[in-house]
Design a protein around this motif. Structure first.
Motif, PDB file in Angstrom:
ATOM      1  N   GLU A 352       0.830  -1.211   0.000  1.00 45.24           N
ATOM      2  CA  GLU A 352       0.000   0.000   0.000  1.00 45.24           C
ATOM      3  C   GLU A 352       0.861   1.256   0.000  1.00 45.24           C
ATOM      4  N   ARG A 353       2.006   1.225   0.694  1.00 41.43           N
ATOM      5  CA  ARG A 353       2.906   2.378   0.688  1.00 41.43           C
ATOM      6  C   ARG A 353       3.438   2.628  -0.724  1.00 41.43           C
ATOM      7  N   TYR A 355       1.982   1.802  -3.501  1.00 41.43           N
ATOM      8  CA  TYR A 355       0.890   2.307  -4.327  1.00 41.43           C
ATOM      9  C   TYR A 355       0.730   3.819  -4.181  1.00 41.43           C
ATOM     10  N   LEU A 356       0.761   4.312  -2.955  1.00 43.71           N
ATOM     11  CA  LEU A 356       0.564   5.742  -2.713  1.00 43.71           C
ATOM     12  C   LEU A 356       1.660   6.569  -3.380  1.00 43.71           C
ATOM     13  N   SER A 360       0.491   9.090  -6.479  1.00 46.40           N
ATOM     14  CA  SER A 360       0.654  10.519  -6.236  1.00 46.40           C
ATOM     15  C   SER A 360       1.623  11.176  -7.208  1.00 46.40           C
TER      16      SER A 360
END
Length: 490
Positions: A352-353, A355-356, A360
């Motif tokens: 998830e990290r 992905y962000l 962004s």
């Protein structure tokens, strides 16, 4: 009460008048230079520059060059769409005659407008030997931003201060193209201006120690010595590759997580349960590779138990993790591609990290780092740790971006960038059984923004490692030596 009026004999904007005088002087000067055949010895320097740019800009890219002069550099890059801009009427006239398949526009780089070039955006914007001659570099950087998309790369080269006096002497002797007084910007100055104009420097280095053609000597100096400290301090030109920041490629992109699984039947159920749902949807692509246990059957069974998860099962077509990852990437449908090791030594939740960072626009290639947080006992043997640190140092030196952990299995990139890497794979060859170096080399050649994410590395709980420390270490060493010839010593 009326406001005081300026005296009639004072220009309403002296700054604009000064700029117009500056540009008129330079335009006239360069028209005279371009109108007659140059007697300078700069032909070898220009050919060397073209060779360097050809290793930065892939053929068939859409390229805009500011200060294109006679168009030789733009032509050498073999763009699918090539547009050259210069304020010299004579330069544009020569360029149009020599290269009719390219487009050339007479306009000042300070006054670029999107409509002037048909509202197009470009993959690469080239600024070669120009910034030291500009009136206002920040204005030019601002003016080219509308021509950028999120993956655009700006490439600059400009003379080093070290060569200020030698160039003056060469020009006085008629051995170099004459010039008017210049800015002589440093790399620090350019990096600062790029930051102000909302660009991010990706790489910076020096090139060309010998600007004249001395048989054998020039090639050795420029190909090898110019890349090694302290000889690189003698190089004539600074190179910088930058990208625009603050641009998102896709809003709420979808994700494909590729898991190469060989003899990992004990981890499959946990993987399906723990891989997080991300963005616009998450696909899990299992690629089973010649297991001696029941891994394939277990994957098929677990997928059937979880119809709510978007899962796919493939049988590997060849050998090695690299082949399995490529099989998975080719079949994946997500906008973002992720690699997760099936042994769960890296927590799936850490994806998830990654992905962000991608969603962004903060990074374009995410590489996991296992060497920051403390590891569990037996997670990595001492000699493996030393090997990882050596290859990390070697790779950081090769690509000009810091890489602390080249062999971490967690890597994330856009599918479109992977396709570009795959199309360009013949440049490095197809001999990486792990897949890590193949992706990192490809990302470096495309000048992607690499971001490293620290992760907590755990010991495997099921099965044994598929890595052979000595034979694979020797193979990696040969790969680094090969890549040095393809990336560094060009």
């Amino acid at each position: 009460m009326t406001s005081p009026q300026p005296p009639q004999n004072i220009a309403s904007n002296p700054y604009d008048a000064e700029f117009e005088d500056y540009q008129a002087t330079r335009s006239q000067f360069w028209d005279q230079i371009n109108d007659k055949r140059s007697l300078s010895l700069g032909g070898y320097y220009q050919k060397r520059l073209a060779h360097i740019y050809q290793n930065i800009v892939p053929a068939d890219s859409q390229v805009l060059e500011l200060g294109c002069k006679d168009g030789k550099l733009l032509h050498a890059l073999k763009p699918s769409i090539g547009v050259g801009v210069d304020f010299s009427k004579e330069a544009i006239s020569h360029a149009k005659k020599r290269y009719p398949t390219l487009e050339f526009v007479q306009i000042d780089a300070h006054q670029l407008q999107l409509g002037a070039l048909g509202g197009r955006q470009f993959d690469y914007i080239i600024v070669s030997d120009l910034v030291n001659d500009l009136w206002d570099v920040q204005t030019v950087l601002d003016s080219v931003r509308p021509f950028c998309h999120p993956q655009t790369r700006l490439v600059f080269n400009f003379f080093s201060h070290v060569w200020n006096l030698p160039l003056r002497a060469a020009r006085a002797l008629g051995l170099a193209t004459p010039n008017l007084p210049q800015n002589w910007l440093t790399k620090h100055d350019m990096n600062n201006l790029l930051e102000i104009a909302q660009y991010e420097t990706l790489r910076q280095w020096r090139e060309i120690i010998a600007p004249l053609n001395i048989p054998l000597v020039s090639n050795f100096c420029n190909r090898y010595l110019a890349k090694i400290w302290p000889f690189e301090l003698l190089a004539i030109t600074n190179f910088i590759v930058a990208r625009p920041v603050g641009m998102q490629l896709i809003k709420k992109p979808t994700v494909s997580v590729v898991i190469a699984a060989r003899n990992e039947s004990g981890h499959i159920a946990e993987l399906i349960a723990r891989v997080p749902e991300m963005g616009g949807g998450t696909q899990i692509v299992f690629v089973e590779g010649n297991s001696t246990d029941d891994t394939y059957d277990v994957i098929a069974s677990e997928i059937a138990k979880h119809p709510e998860r978007n899962c796919m099962l493939l049988k590997q077509t060849g050998k090695g993790k690299g082949n399995a990852v490529r099989n998975g990437f080719d079949a994946a449908t997500g906008d973002i591609l992720m690699i997760l090791d099936a042994d769960i030594t890296v927590p799936p939740e850490d994806l998830e990290r990654c992905y962000l960072i991608m969603a962004s626009g903060l990074g374009e290639f995410v590489n996991g780092v296992r060497l920051v947080y403390p590891m569990q006992d037996e997670a990595m043997r001492f000699l493996n740790l030393l090997g990882n640190k050596f290859f990390s140092w070697a790779f950081s030196w090769l690509i000009g971006q810091p890489i602390r952990d080249t062999l971490c299995g967690t890597k994330v990139l856009w599918k479109t960038d992977y396709q570009r890497i795959a199309d360009n794979r013949k440049y490095f060859g197809d001999f990486d059984p792990f897949g890590d170096f193949d992706l990192l080399f490809g990302a470096a050649r495309l000048n992607l923004k690499i971001v490293e994410v620290p992760i907590r590395y755990r010991a495997r709980r099921y099965g044994e490692t598929n890595i052979s420390r000595w034979s694979h270490g020797w193979l990696l060493l040969k790969m680094v030596a090969f890549a040095a010839r393809r990336i560094k010593f060009i």
